[in-house]
Write a protein that holds these residues in place. Sequence first.
Motif, PDB file in Angstrom:
ATOM      1  N   ASN A  43       7.899  18.548 -19.825  1.00 14.91           N
ATOM      2  CA  ASN A  43       7.197  19.829 -19.730  1.00 14.91           C
ATOM      3  C   ASN A  43       5.835  19.699 -20.408  1.00 14.91           C
ATOM      4  OD1 ASN A  43       6.280  22.523 -20.179  1.00 14.91           O
ATOM      5  ND2 ASN A  43       8.388  23.280 -20.031  1.00 14.91           N
ATOM      6  N   GLN A  44       4.801  19.485 -19.622  1.00 16.23           N
ATOM      7  CA  GLN A  44       3.468  19.277 -20.188  1.00 16.23           C
ATOM      8  C   GLN A  44       2.932  20.497 -20.915  1.00 16.23           C
ATOM      9  OE1 GLN A  44       0.720  17.420 -17.487  1.00 16.23           O
ATOM     10  NE2 GLN A  44       2.213  15.914 -16.779  1.00 16.23           N
ATOM     11  N   PRO A  45       3.076  21.745 -20.371  1.00 15.76           N
ATOM     12  CA  PRO A  45       2.578  22.912 -21.117  1.00 15.76           C
ATOM     13  C   PRO A  45       3.266  23.091 -22.470  1.00 15.76           C
ATOM     14  CG  PRO A  45       2.922  23.474 -18.815  1.00 15.76           C
ATOM     15  CD  PRO A  45       3.509  22.122 -19.009  1.00 15.76           C
ATOM     16  N   ALA A  46       4.588  22.881 -22.531  1.00 15.80           N
ATOM     17  CA  ALA A  46       5.301  23.019 -23.804  1.00 15.80           C
ATOM     18  C   ALA A  46       4.831  21.973 -24.797  1.00 15.80           C
ATOM     19  CB  ALA A  46       6.805  22.910 -23.577  1.00 15.80           C
ATOM     20  N   TYR A  47       4.600  20.748 -24.304  1.00 16.36           N
ATOM     21  CA  TYR A  47       4.079  19.696 -25.168  1.00 16.36           C
ATOM     22  C   TYR A  47       2.710  20.092 -25.717  1.00 16.36           C
ATOM     23  CZ  TYR A  47       1.919  15.285 -26.570  1.00 16.36           C
ATOM     24  OH  TYR A  47       1.263  14.311 -27.270  1.00 16.36           O
ATOM     25  N   ALA A  48       1.864  20.600 -24.865  1.00 20.66           N
ATOM     26  CA  ALA A  48       0.517  20.991 -25.284  1.00 20.66           C
ATOM     27  C   ALA A  48       0.560  22.118 -26.306  1.00 20.66           C
ATOM     28  CB  ALA A  48      -0.297  21.413 -24.063  1.00 20.66           C
ATOM     29  N   ASP A  49       1.462  23.082 -26.129  1.00 20.90           N
ATOM     30  CA  ASP A  49       1.573  24.195 -27.075  1.00 20.90           C
ATOM     31  C   ASP A  49       1.969  23.699 -28.461  1.00 20.90           C
ATOM     32  OD1 ASP A  49       0.910  25.952 -25.086  1.00 20.90           O
ATOM     33  OD2 ASP A  49       2.968  26.620 -24.703  1.00 20.90           O
ATOM     34  N   GLU A  86       3.597   8.479 -27.925  1.00 22.11           N
ATOM     35  CA  GLU A  86       4.762   8.558 -27.048  1.00 22.11           C
ATOM     36  C   GLU A  86       4.709   9.755 -26.109  1.00 22.11           C
ATOM     37  OE1 GLU A  86       8.582   6.647 -29.108  1.00 22.11           O
ATOM     38  OE2 GLU A  86       7.944   8.505 -30.075  1.00 22.11           O
ATOM     39  N   GLY A  87       3.819  10.682 -26.368  1.00 19.86           N
ATOM     40  CA  GLY A  87       3.772  11.896 -25.559  1.00 19.86           C
ATOM     41  C   GLY A  87       4.988  12.767 -25.772  1.00 19.86           C
ATOM     42  N   LEU A  88       5.428  12.894 -27.043  1.00 15.08           N
ATOM     43  CA  LEU A  88       6.619  13.668 -27.376  1.00 15.08           C
ATOM     44  C   LEU A  88       6.294  14.709 -28.450  1.00 15.08           C
ATOM     45  CD1 LEU A  88       9.353  10.885 -27.684  1.00 15.08           C
ATOM     46  CD2 LEU A  88       9.227  12.645 -25.901  1.00 15.08           C
ATOM     47  N   THR A 100      14.486  21.202 -29.924  1.00 17.91           N
ATOM     48  CA  THR A 100      13.819  21.179 -28.624  1.00 17.91           C
ATOM     49  C   THR A 100      12.848  20.009 -28.571  1.00 17.91           C
ATOM     50  OG1 THR A 100      13.974  23.587 -28.435  1.00 17.91           O
ATOM     51  CG2 THR A 100      12.359  22.486 -27.032  1.00 17.91           C
ATOM     52  N   ILE A 101      12.879  19.276 -27.460  1.00 22.05           N
ATOM     53  CA  ILE A 101      11.973  18.159 -27.225  1.00 22.05           C
ATOM     54  C   ILE A 101      11.180  18.463 -25.963  1.00 22.05           C
ATOM     55  CG2 ILE A 101      11.779  15.680 -26.785  1.00 22.05           C
ATOM     56  CD1 ILE A 101      14.652  15.460 -27.990  1.00 22.05           C
ATOM     57  N   ALA A 102       9.878  18.273 -26.020  1.00 26.20           N
ATOM     58  CA  ALA A 102       9.025  18.394 -24.833  1.00 26.20           C
ATOM     59  C   ALA A 102       8.214  17.120 -24.716  1.00 26.20           C
ATOM     60  CB  ALA A 102       8.101  19.610 -24.943  1.00 26.20           C
ATOM     61  N   GLY A 103       8.144  16.581 -23.510  1.00 26.40           N
ATOM     62  CA  GLY A 103       7.422  15.335 -23.323  1.00 26.40           C
ATOM     63  C   GLY A 103       6.682  15.286 -22.027  1.00 26.40           C
ATOM     64  N   LEU A 104       5.815  14.272 -21.898  1.00 27.78           N
ATOM     65  CA  LEU A 104       4.965  14.150 -20.728  1.00 27.78           C
ATOM     66  C   LEU A 104       5.626  13.359 -19.605  1.00 27.78           C
ATOM     67  CD1 LEU A 104       1.568  13.443 -22.546  1.00 27.78           C
ATOM     68  CD2 LEU A 104       2.497  15.637 -21.765  1.00 27.78           C
ATOM     69  N   THR A 105       6.526  12.420 -19.946  1.00 26.08           N
ATOM     70  CA  THR A 105       7.202  11.615 -18.939  1.00 26.08           C
ATOM     71  C   THR A 105       8.682  11.506 -19.272  1.00 26.08           C
ATOM     72  OG1 THR A 105       6.593   9.595 -20.120  1.00 26.08           O
ATOM     73  CG2 THR A 105       5.149  10.273 -18.300  1.00 26.08           C
ATOM     74  N   ALA A 106       9.487  11.146 -18.255  1.00 24.75           N
ATOM     75  CA  ALA A 106      10.937  11.269 -18.370  1.00 24.75           C
ATOM     76  C   ALA A 106      11.570  10.278 -19.341  1.00 24.75           C
ATOM     77  CB  ALA A 106      11.585  11.138 -16.986  1.00 24.75           C
ATOM     78  N   GLU A 107      11.178   8.997 -19.299  1.00 25.38           N
ATOM     79  CA  GLU A 107      11.906   8.012 -20.096  1.00 25.38           C
ATOM     80  C   GLU A 107      11.784   8.250 -21.597  1.00 25.38           C
ATOM     81  OE1 GLU A 107      11.406   3.379 -20.716  1.00 25.38           O
ATOM     82  OE2 GLU A 107      12.516   3.778 -18.856  1.00 25.38           O
TER      83      GLU A 107
END
Length: 362
Positions: A43-49, A86-88, A100-107
């Motif tokens: 979820n890119q928006p959640a990561y950005a927030d 890591e984009g996490l 809660t974890i939000a990240g940019l890519t699945a792996e």
Amino acid sequence: MTVVSNTVFVTDWARRYFGPWWNAYTVDAENISTAPLVVADVNQPAYADLATLIDACPHQEVIYAKARTLLAQDGAGTFTAISPEEGLAYRSEPEAGCLTIAGLTAEPVALAAARIAREMIRAALLRDGWTLLHASAVVREGKTLLTFGSKGAGKTTTALLLASRGFQLLANDRVFIRPDADGLQVLPWPSAAAIGLGLLDALGLYDVVRDRLKAGEQLHPTQHQDVTDALLAGRREPLWEADGRREKKVQVFPDQFATWFGMALAPGGRAAGLLFPRIDPAASPALVEDDRTLGEQDFMSGATEDRYPDIFGLAQGIDGGGTERARAAVADHLAQLPHHAVALGHDTNANADFLSKLADNI
């Protein structure tokens, strides 16, 4: 433990660690809402927030899972963190049992979700009187043999040799353990298992792994690329880090012991005996005289968990290996069980025959 995601890849990944063979507790369906919860979304928006929130408040820099992590805690005890490389991003509410974890890519999200789920289960078990041993373990008919030793002593070798002779594999490096009215309960530690290239070859498993890789299957992504390259090229000699102190090893998913190697996985057992092996290339497998007993080095602790420190407050102040009282109770019970020091040589079949007979007698 419940793991929820907007991406099936994430929940499938968690299932590889916490499949039907891992059952620490049974929870009634109507009470499942009280179990710890991990929400892990790509979820890119959640990561950005969350990244914006970190930038706007006081924070510290720590290392978590070998990644630079920016960490903040508010007055209500909520932890917020971001690992930019890591984009996490993370948000932990320990009192509510939710992370809660939000990240940019699945792996990366999948890796983090499985890791956090395990750490939340660990925290719940530690609060309930369990502790962690630095040991491998195999099970037959519910009876568990625990193998102790420093790095290179033969813990993994012993467990895999016995697993090749019909024992169920419970763990190759660490186990949960707790006394009850009937003795000592033992549970596995759900994580990837590290096996050196030389040991893999000696056990007759090297070609199995190589063939699977050449067919397009994958081992755990924490495995160093040098190990993957060596397997694909057919090189069997051990690989070492630059300082020569740590071996680069094959990283095996828990479920691959069953699907690749045909080894059964044990969901638990009761401690029945202790083994203290040592590897001597010139030795024939045998019992040896040794006054080795359990020590502080045989129990996991917060000091040994430097890769995954409890930066999210999951254990709520309990040491990563359990309380002193829990460790003392386990040590007292283990001291009453049979202890055997053994020497193992480089003849794999002879080692397996010897260990199997010894285990049957115990």
